[in-house]
Design a protein around this motif. Structure first.
Motif, PDB file in Angstrom:
ATOM      1  N   THR B 170       0.842  -1.182   0.000  1.00 45.52           N
ATOM      2  CA  THR B 170       0.000   0.000   0.000  1.00 45.52           C
ATOM      3  C   THR B 170       0.880   1.235   0.000  1.00 45.52           C
ATOM      4  O   THR B 170       1.730   1.407   0.865  1.00 45.52           O
ATOM      5  CB  THR B 170      -0.897   0.009   1.238  1.00 45.52           C
ATOM      6  OG1 THR B 170      -1.596  -1.226   1.277  1.00 45.52           O
ATOM      7  CG2 THR B 170      -1.877   1.150   1.177  1.00 45.52           C
ATOM      8  N   PRO B 172       0.502   5.163   0.308  1.00 44.32           N
ATOM      9  CA  PRO B 172      -0.567   6.064   0.763  1.00 44.32           C
ATOM     10  C   PRO B 172      -1.109   6.950  -0.354  1.00 44.32           C
ATOM     11  O   PRO B 172      -2.315   7.123  -0.487  1.00 44.32           O
ATOM     12  CB  PRO B 172       0.115   6.899   1.845  1.00 44.32           C
ATOM     13  CG  PRO B 172       1.255   6.092   2.306  1.00 44.32           C
ATOM     14  CD  PRO B 172       1.675   5.216   1.177  1.00 44.32           C
ATOM     15  N   GLU B 173      -0.228   7.511  -1.198  1.00 44.71           N
ATOM     16  CA  GLU B 173      -0.696   8.478  -2.195  1.00 44.71           C
ATOM     17  C   GLU B 173      -1.346   7.797  -3.393  1.00 44.71           C
ATOM     18  O   GLU B 173      -2.115   8.421  -4.111  1.00 44.71           O
ATOM     19  CB  GLU B 173       0.476   9.327  -2.692  1.00 44.71           C
ATOM     20  CG  GLU B 173       1.053  10.264  -1.650  1.00 44.71           C
ATOM     21  CD  GLU B 173       2.157   9.621  -0.836  1.00 44.71           C
ATOM     22  OE1 GLU B 173       2.356   8.390  -0.963  1.00 44.71           O
ATOM     23  OE2 GLU B 173       2.808  10.334  -0.062  1.00 44.71           O
TER      24      GLU B 173
END
Lengths: 461, 310
Positions: B170, B172-173
């Motif tokens: 993952t 975040p952006e």
């Protein structure tokens, strides 16, 4: 097949091996891919899924042998079908004959071919040994007494079987009786062997450090035990100097580490002030991780001199660590962190000796110390903690409680054992170094300043 | 693209220059088939890293290696933004922003127009993939080697869990990235510290020990084809004798090979206690070890069947 694996898993769990259901699933899936009739393969698959560290492997091997070799019920008796009913009858008549007790039942189950309860009993022997001795006195012979009880129970069951065989000379054929006797003798011998020998982990992953660099010539190689008062003073000065040097080195490393990579988010935010021109540049720096230290010092005469210097150094270097907590023990544990934090180091050393609520005349008892630690302080260990134990590992023949050390190891980052005794005396007499070192990450010989310095250096840098 | 059978694993690894026991082959085969990571443990120098390399070669896929150390973080393991380009982009944006919002009636419209622009700042364009992201986003299946995972911090270990169980990361952006092809993951550990249960649970465990005599002989013969059988025999038995001593660091397989090579360079055809003593620094890396071996030389040479010169 599935049933067999599940039974093995529940036995392993009873004996203290942690196996999760997802691991069982994996294992069963993988068994479909191989030829299960080839035993080494079968074992490899089980081992790869159930024992996930070298220390667990020894335990696993032991259980595997017990479950798949010693306990297989189908092969030890040639015509098992006809005998099964007879054997049930035998055991039933015995269990009627003798009063019911949990461990008794466990042994009977073991004879029947279900080792689960007996394994649990073994595990209880190794772990819950606190207090409940039958004589009301808290002594370290508790587990030994328990072992003897079980041993005598095994023997009385053996006798009962022999009596039963003699009594049923008429009703059961000669061949069947012989087969059954051999079968039971084997099982009983197995049970006895398990009682006598605790499985010990392989110590292949142990890091033993016995050689050292020579930092100082004369004083450095002198054993702590043979220092005169004057040399002791001299030693203190030297230690002070060395500590200062070490601190400098550490500081340099920290400042070097501070320059990190560009922090783009912060830089942009700041650049808004200057119409988007990044004039001020921000770097991301994160401090080096500092470790937590917990020390357990044996302060019985033999070890205290070495421990003193070690504590001295540790507390002088306190700012290199997140936290240092120290305990001293003889047969009981006492925390002395506060004393060391509030007083100058040399004062603290004297103070902790005088004021600590410890019976210095008592015999060193590692077992009860570990038990007390487990009861009261287990929560201070976490994955960032380095546990340092200074002691000669001489248990005065009391229960060493190495299983608790194992639990401690699982909780903390690593266990380092410093032994100030000369190497040749290790494992002689009541020294249980061999037992303990299997559960340590590192074992060090620490008899003089050079060795101590070596250790402190690797700890700090 | 996996191996077909255990025998196939053994053969193809041998072709790649790696001889392994049936144990090792079984675990590699199972891990490949069930797409599980392997946690390889064992003393230093028994070929843990080599195993990953050989598997990569035998499967004919790329090896992506992540060397762990204390302080390793996501920015070095997973991805990093390309700052220089990002900064240039902001400068470019500044010049263009007037163009974009020119002609808009009011503030709301201007903001809408900006919002409609491509959000390039945090996008694929400026991302710089590090080993883990490379392995996940590769179109071809790769072998991912996470070397010496025990040297990394506990935080990083926790971070690995997502990759090891679901093969996804993952960011975040950008959101969650799933692996296009599931990589063959090797983790190696030297037992510097214990790994967490969560990590262990997700892996198949493999312990590689020092090879037994037969296996080591095969290894020496494969790696050094020119060696005479007699010398190899003596070499192996001497090494095995030395390993039984209480050394600080036992000689490992790679050191056996180095030793064999140096003996050949010295044109030795027969091992004698003297030659062993002279070349000890190839296999013992501590002075205390060297001294110990020298002390025990008589017993070693007797047990290993070396020719005594006396």
């Amino acid at each position: 097949m599935l049933d067999l694996i599940l039974r093995f898993v529940s036995c392993s769990r009873a004996s203290g091996l942690r196996i999760s259901s997802s691991e069982v699933l994996d294992c069963v899936n993988q068994l479909e891919l191989i030829d299960v009739l080839e035993e080494p393969l079968f074992k490899t698959v089980l081992r790869a899924n159930f024992a996930k560290s070298r220390r667990e492997q020894a335990h696993f091997d032991h259980l595997y042998r017990l479950f798949f070799h010693d306990m297989r019920s189908d092969l030890s008796i040639p015509h098992s079908q006809s005998l099964e009913a007879l054997m049930d009858k035998t055991l039933e008549s015995i269990s009627e004959e003798i009063n019911q007790d949990a461990s008794f039942q466990a042994i009977l189950d073991f004879l029947r071919g279900d080792p689960l309860a007996y394994l649990e009993e073994m595990r209880r022997l190794q772990s819950d040994t606190d207090g409940d001795s039958p004589f009301g006195v808290v002594n370290t012979f508790g587990p030994l007494v328990r072992r003897l009880q079980i041993m005598s129970q095994i023997n009385s069951i053996g006798n009962a079987i022999a009596r039963f065989m003699a009594a049923s000379r008429q009703s059961i054929g000669w061949e069947d009786r012989k087969a059954m006797t051999i079968h039971y003798d084997e099982r009983l011998e197995n049970a006895r062997r398990m009682l006598r020998e605790d499985p010990e982990p392989y110590d292949a992953d142990l890091n033993r450090v016995t050689s050292y660099e020579k930092h100082l010539d004369q004083l450095g190689d002198k054993s702590f035990f043979s220092l005169t008062r004057k040399e002791m003073e001299e030693m203190r000065d030297i230690v002070e100097q060395l500590v200062r040097k070490l601190k400098d080195t550490v500081q340099r490393r920290y400042s070097k580490h501070r320059r990190g990579v560009l922090d783009i988010k912060k830089t942009l935010r700041l650049s808004a002030k200057y119409q988007g021109v990044p004039i001020e540049v921000v770097y991301r720096h994160k401090p080096r991780r500092k470790g937590k230290i917990v020390t357990l010092c044996d302060v019985s005469g033999s070890v205290w001199t070495a421990a003193k210097f070690m504590l001295n150094m540790l507390y002088s270097l306190q700012d290199c660590f997140l936290q240092v907590r120290s305990f001293i023990f003889v047969d009981e544990l006492e925390e002395v962190t506060k004393t060391f934090e509030n007083h100058e180091i040399n004062v603290a050393v004297d103070k902790s000796l005088k004021e600590a609520d410890i019976n210095y005349q008592a015999a060193t008892n590692y077992g009860s110390t570990f038990r007390q630690f487990k009861r009261e302080y287990m929560d201070i260990l976490n994955k960032k903690t380095t546990l340092i134990i200074i002691g000669d590992g001489r248990t005065n023949y009391a229960n060493p409680e190495e299983k608790i050390l194992d639990e401690m190891r699982e909780k903390c980052r690593r266990i380092i054992w410093l032994n100030p005794e000369s190497l040749i005396f290790w494992n002689t007499g009541d020294s249980r170094m061999r037992t303990y070192q299997r559960y340590c990450t590192q074992v060090r010989h620490c008899q003089n300043l050079n060795q101590l310095l070596d250790f402190i250096k690797t700890l700090v840098l | 693209m996996t191996h077909n059978s255990i025998a196939d694993v053994q053969q193809s690894l041998e072709k790649a220059g790696y001889i392994c026991s049936r144990n090792v082959a079984t675990v590699v085969f199972l891990a490949g088939t069930t797409q599980k990571p392997i946690l390889v443990e064992g003393p230093a120098g028994v070929g843990k890293t080599e195993l990953a390399k050989a598997v990569a070669q035998s499967l004919d896929s790329r090896l992506i290696r992540l060397q762990c150390y204390e302080g390793l973080d996501e920015a070095k393991a997973l991805y990093e933004w390309e700052y220089a380009k990002q900064l240039l982009y902001t400068q470019m944006m500044k010049d263009r922003i007037d163009e974009v919002i020119s002609g808009s009636q009011n503030l709301t419209e201007a903001v809408d127009r900006i919002a409609n622009q491509e959000d390039a700042f945090f996008s694929e364009r400026f991302i710089q993939p590090r080993p883990l992201l490379q392995a996940i986003s590769s179109d071809e299946p790769v072998v991912l080697l996470i070397d010496e995972v025990d040297k990394s911090d506990p935080e990083f270990e926790a971070f690995l869990l997502e990759i090891l169980s679901d093969f996804q990361v993952t960011i975040p952006e950008l959101g969650t990235r799933k692996a296009k092809k599931i990589p063959f993951v090797f983790l190696t550990s030297n037992n510097y510290r214990d790994m967490s249960d969560a990590l262990k649970r997700r892996c198949i465990h493999l312990y590689i020990d020092y090879p037994d005599m037969d296996l080591e002989r095969q290894i020496v013969q494969l790696k050094i084809p020119g060696i005479k059988p007699r010398l190899a025999e003596q070499l192996i038995s001497t090494i095995h004798e030395i390993r039984t001593l209480d050394l600080k660091k036992k000689p490992c397989t790679s050191e056996t090979l180095d030793w064999a090579r140096s003996l050949i360079a010295l044109q030795v055809s027969e091992l004698t206690p003297e030659i062993v003593t002279d070349t000890l620094n190839m296999i013992c890396k501590y002075r205390s070890d060297t001294d110990l071996v020298k002390d025990k030389m008589e017993i070693i040479s007797k047990n290993a069947g070396l020719a005594c010169s006396i």
